[in-house]
Design an enzyme around this catalytic site. Sequence first.
Site, mmCIF file in Angstrom:
data_model
loop_
_atom_site.group_PDB
_atom_site.id
_atom_site.type_symbol
_atom_site.label_atom_id
_atom_site.label_comp_id
_atom_site.label_asym_id
_atom_site.label_seq_id
_atom_site.Cartn_x
_atom_site.Cartn_y
_atom_site.Cartn_z
ATOM 1 N N TYR A 166 31.266 33.936 46.449
ATOM 2 C CA TYR A 166 31.681 35.124 47.216
ATOM 3 C C TYR A 166 30.508 36.017 47.611
ATOM 4 O O TYR A 166 30.708 37.099 48.165
ATOM 5 C CB TYR A 166 32.720 35.926 46.411
ATOM 6 C CG TYR A 166 34.004 35.155 46.212
ATOM 7 C CD1 TYR A 166 34.981 35.119 47.200
ATOM 8 C CD2 TYR A 166 34.231 34.442 45.029
ATOM 9 C CE1 TYR A 166 36.160 34.405 47.019
ATOM 10 C CE2 TYR A 166 35.403 33.721 44.847
ATOM 11 C CZ TYR A 166 36.360 33.708 45.842
ATOM 12 O OH TYR A 166 37.526 32.996 45.672
ATOM 13 N N ILE A 200 36.056 28.327 48.845
ATOM 14 C CA ILE A 200 34.623 28.623 48.838
ATOM 15 C C ILE A 200 33.817 27.338 48.985
ATOM 16 O O ILE A 200 34.293 26.243 48.662
ATOM 17 C CB ILE A 200 34.223 29.380 47.543
ATOM 18 C CG1 ILE A 200 34.561 28.551 46.309
ATOM 19 C CG2 ILE A 200 34.860 30.756 47.500
ATOM 20 C CD1 ILE A 200 34.094 29.170 45.000
ATOM 21 N N PHE A 225 34.190 27.004 37.393
ATOM 22 C CA PHE A 225 35.537 26.494 37.590
ATOM 23 C C PHE A 225 35.684 25.156 36.875
ATOM 24 O O PHE A 225 34.905 24.241 37.097
ATOM 25 C CB PHE A 225 35.839 26.279 39.081
ATOM 26 C CG PHE A 225 36.102 27.534 39.852
ATOM 27 C CD1 PHE A 225 37.390 28.062 39.922
ATOM 28 C CD2 PHE A 225 35.078 28.192 40.500
ATOM 29 C CE1 PHE A 225 37.638 29.225 40.642
ATOM 30 C CE2 PHE A 225 35.313 29.347 41.219
ATOM 31 C CZ PHE A 225 36.596 29.868 41.298
ATOM 32 N N TYR A 229 43.078 24.142 38.060
ATOM 33 C CA TYR A 229 41.754 24.742 37.804
ATOM 34 C C TYR A 229 41.886 25.991 36.951
ATOM 35 O O TYR A 229 42.957 26.617 36.852
ATOM 36 C CB TYR A 229 41.071 25.094 39.125
ATOM 37 C CG TYR A 229 41.724 26.249 39.858
ATOM 38 C CD1 TYR A 229 41.293 27.560 39.649
ATOM 39 C CD2 TYR A 229 42.781 26.026 40.733
ATOM 40 C CE1 TYR A 229 41.907 28.629 40.304
ATOM 41 C CE2 TYR A 229 43.392 27.064 41.393
ATOM 42 C CZ TYR A 229 42.955 28.370 41.185
ATOM 43 O OH TYR A 229 43.567 29.425 41.825
ATOM 44 N N PHE A 238 39.392 34.835 35.561
ATOM 45 C CA PHE A 238 39.929 35.637 36.670
ATOM 46 C C PHE A 238 41.020 34.907 37.453
ATOM 47 O O PHE A 238 41.699 35.523 38.285
ATOM 48 C CB PHE A 238 38.805 36.065 37.629
ATOM 49 C CG PHE A 238 38.011 34.933 38.203
ATOM 50 C CD1 PHE A 238 38.466 34.205 39.285
ATOM 51 C CD2 PHE A 238 36.780 34.590 37.641
ATOM 52 C CE1 PHE A 238 37.729 33.167 39.813
ATOM 53 C CE2 PHE A 238 36.035 33.543 38.168
ATOM 54 C CZ PHE A 238 36.509 32.820 39.265
ATOM 55 N N ASP A 239 41.224 33.592 37.190
ATOM 56 C CA ASP A 239 42.276 32.869 37.912
ATOM 57 C C ASP A 239 42.555 31.554 37.204
ATOM 58 O O ASP A 239 41.671 30.970 36.569
ATOM 59 C CB ASP A 239 41.846 32.597 39.358
ATOM 60 C CG ASP A 239 43.002 32.211 40.255
ATOM 61 O OD1 ASP A 239 44.154 32.265 39.797
ATOM 62 O OD2 ASP A 239 42.756 31.853 41.436
#
Length: 614
Positions: free
Chosen positions: A129, A103, A146, A73, A83-84
């Site tokens: 979040y 999540i 994502f 991902y 961010f990831d």
Amino acid sequence: MDDDFDFASASNAAADEMEVDNEMDLPDTETSNPILKVGEEKEIGKNGLKKKLIKEGEGWDNPSSGDEVEVHYVGTLLDGTQFDSSHDRGTAFKFKLGQGQVIKGWDEGIETMKKCEKALFTIPPELAYGESGSPPTIPPNATLQFEVELLSWISVQDICKDGGIFKKILVEGEGWQHPKDLDEVFVKYQAHVEDGTPISKSDGVEFTVKDGYFCPALAKAVKTMKKGEKALLTVKPQYTFGEQGRPHVGEEVNVPPNASLQINLELISWKTVSDITNDKKVLKKILKEGEGYERPNDGTIVKVKLTGKLQDGTVFVMKGYEEEFEFKIDEEQVIDGLDRAIKTMKKGEVALITVQPEYAFGPSESQQELAVVPGNSTVYYEIELVSFVKEKESWDMNTQEKIEAAGKTKEEGNILFKAGKYVRASKRYEKGAGFIEYDSSFSDEEKQQAKVLKINCNLNNAACKLKLKEYKEAVKLCTKVLDIDSSNVKALYRRAQAYIQLVDLDLAEKDIRKALEIDPDNRDVKMEHKILKDKVKEYNRKDAQFYGGIFAKMNKLEQLNSSGAAGKHDAMPMTIDRAVSKTRDCWSAMILAVKAGLRSISTRINSLVKVKTS
């Protein structure tokens, strides 16, 4: 021989409703798992989650809650800030779906994906979040995106739906079938406690599923497995050895009390065992699968090889090895249990048939080819169905062939009926009627021939059903005849016989009166009418005794109630006196109402009897 039997002597003669709730809630596949084209985006569910398909996946299956999924991902904010990324770390991400390990947007979105599918999920804050965000990379109330690729997943199944046995599939099995309770499975397994201490191991063990082996979890798990499947079981104490544990057994160490186990289990193969007669008195275990899908039916000529043994291993018959052994099914050339079992076999199939006495040689001893079979013996046959030639099916026949087949089958039924073999005769008549049931393509002459045969087959079958005390079936068969020929005296007579046995005396009376109108001098119908009148008188006498007893008991109760209330009247306070008075009045009213109802029923029955016996 006559086409139909003579009149039988006079002395031998429910549905549930379901309510369907039309407002039942059904899953909305349009929103819960929409069908997307590459580049298309749709909302999933009702919480704002969106899915855009980037690459189509393989197959049709989706992962389920509890499955261990593996994904790659990339996560970004709406402005494109990354961010990831699992790609940056060089390793795929694994987690259990639907267990709150990620999540909510992931749990809801990934369960809509297929293997190797790639999709972009836009996840609102409520499914990500929320108000707090995930500092420092994800701000409060952030909508996230994502790009997810579903690489694979391992199915995890809660077998008993109580968390007692979880099965993780390590290697998929073949086909779609699973073993059943009667089947004999061959497995490998290795069991250990949670700390890794080995408990038990086998490189190959065979057992009957319903009997189980080692611990209850093995039998329950193996019923969910396919041939060749390998699985890891995580088992709670209630499906291992419970509070007591298990002491040291042979070379195997003890199992502590309340121990959970992990068991690696492989289903290598199994032998299918069928309950041929649905009472477990004729069992068939397949030793070698047969070819194709066709099986013999009644009237089929089969060639077999067979060996018959007693429980102690004594061989009492061997046939088909040096010389061909063939016979016709349902001709009593072999025991009933073999006849029934062979009808379930395919060409080339080899099976072990276990036959209990009721379907074998019964209570008496029987001299067979190589040994005597003692009375009440369970016998065992290893049998190979070498080949068979089925009778021509009705759909392969022309119209004249159907008529000839119906006539031949009817004559076979007549022979069996005269021999007192009513079950087999009934099957012949049913088969005969089946050949000519649909006659739309018949010529006028053929239709007339078929009509006569239908009447004879159904009438004779009704005679069988009367002998077998299957009175409702006799009624149905006679009604079929009367639909063709409303003036058929034999059909009216036999239906009346069945109605009398079913205590439906009104309908019996109606059929007998109609039969006598058509044939006033018919001696057998007159005799049945006399039997009917005697039945009516008998029921009338019993009813009179019953109602008389009820009335006497009610009068006695009424007298006791009245005298008891009168004795207590002076000694009770006014409020209690009024209560007693009301109770007495209610009781009297109830008795009068019941009496009135019973008298009404009795009057109706008496009037009916007078009509019937006039």
